[in-house]
Design a protein around this motif. Structure first.
Motif, short mmCIF file in Angstrom:
data_model
loop_
_atom_site.label_atom_id
_atom_site.label_comp_id
_atom_site.label_asym_id
_atom_site.label_seq_id
_atom_site.Cartn_x
_atom_site.Cartn_y
_atom_site.Cartn_z
N PHE A 31 25.44 19.24 23.11
CA PHE A 31 24.29 18.49 22.64
C PHE A 31 23.72 19.10 21.36
O PHE A 31 23.61 20.32 21.24
N ASN A 32 23.38 18.26 20.41
CA ASN A 32 22.79 18.75 19.16
C ASN A 32 21.90 17.67 18.56
O ASN A 32 21.92 16.51 19.00
N VAL A 33 21.15 18.06 17.59
CA VAL A 33 20.26 17.14 16.89
C VAL A 33 20.49 17.31 15.39
O VAL A 33 20.50 18.44 14.89
N MET A 34 20.70 16.21 14.70
CA MET A 34 20.81 16.24 13.24
C MET A 34 19.70 15.38 12.67
O MET A 34 19.37 14.33 13.22
N PHE A 100 22.38 24.09 20.54
CA PHE A 100 21.82 24.79 21.68
C PHE A 100 22.96 25.47 22.44
O PHE A 100 23.97 24.84 22.75
N ALA A 101 22.76 26.74 22.74
CA ALA A 101 23.69 27.49 23.58
C ALA A 101 22.85 28.07 24.71
O ALA A 101 22.18 29.09 24.53
N GLY A 102 22.88 27.39 25.85
CA GLY A 102 21.97 27.78 26.92
C GLY A 102 20.55 27.54 26.47
O GLY A 102 20.18 26.43 26.07
N SER A 103 19.73 28.55 26.49
CA SER A 103 18.34 28.44 26.05
C SER A 103 18.16 28.82 24.58
O SER A 103 17.04 28.79 24.06
#
Length: 119
Positions: A31-34, A100-103
């Protein structure tokens, strides 16, 4: 290492249109946001529009109905179609990627591209 490369800024008259493009290189997983932020000298950087990897978009109130954000998953690219531009849209526009990698949150930024709208 992820890098963002922007293009598409320039000078346009009020009422005109521009499209900004941003391509992310490197490995992006999960999951990511651009999105796009903009900054005027002396002001804080502000969110213009962002889109999650699920395709959920959000916009600043000042650009709703005029700007459209879109993503190309295959190329890890994000675009900002800007219509009916106003002089107050003049700013340096920055591409942003959040992973995101975990928190752990990691922000990546492009170098910025100038958008100037003349009245």
């Amino acid at each position: 290492q992820v890098q963002l490369e922007e293009s598409g800024g320039g000078l346009v008259q009020a009422g005109g249109s521009l499209t900004l493009s941003c391509a992310a290189s490197g490995s992006i997983f999960g999951f990511n946001v651009m999105g796009w932020y903009r900054q005027v000298p002396g002001n804080q950087r502000e969110l213009v529009a962002a889109s999650t990897s699920f395709g959920v978009a959000t916009y600043a109130d000042s650009v709703k109905g005029r700007f459209t954000i879109s993503r190309e998953a295959v190329d890890n690219a994000v675009y900002l179609q800007m219509n009916d531009l106003k002089p107050e849209d003049t700013a340096v526009y920055y591409c942003n990627l959040v992973t995101f990698a975990g928190s752990q949150r990691q922000d990546y930024w492009g170098q910025g591209t100038q958008v100037t709208v003349s009245s």
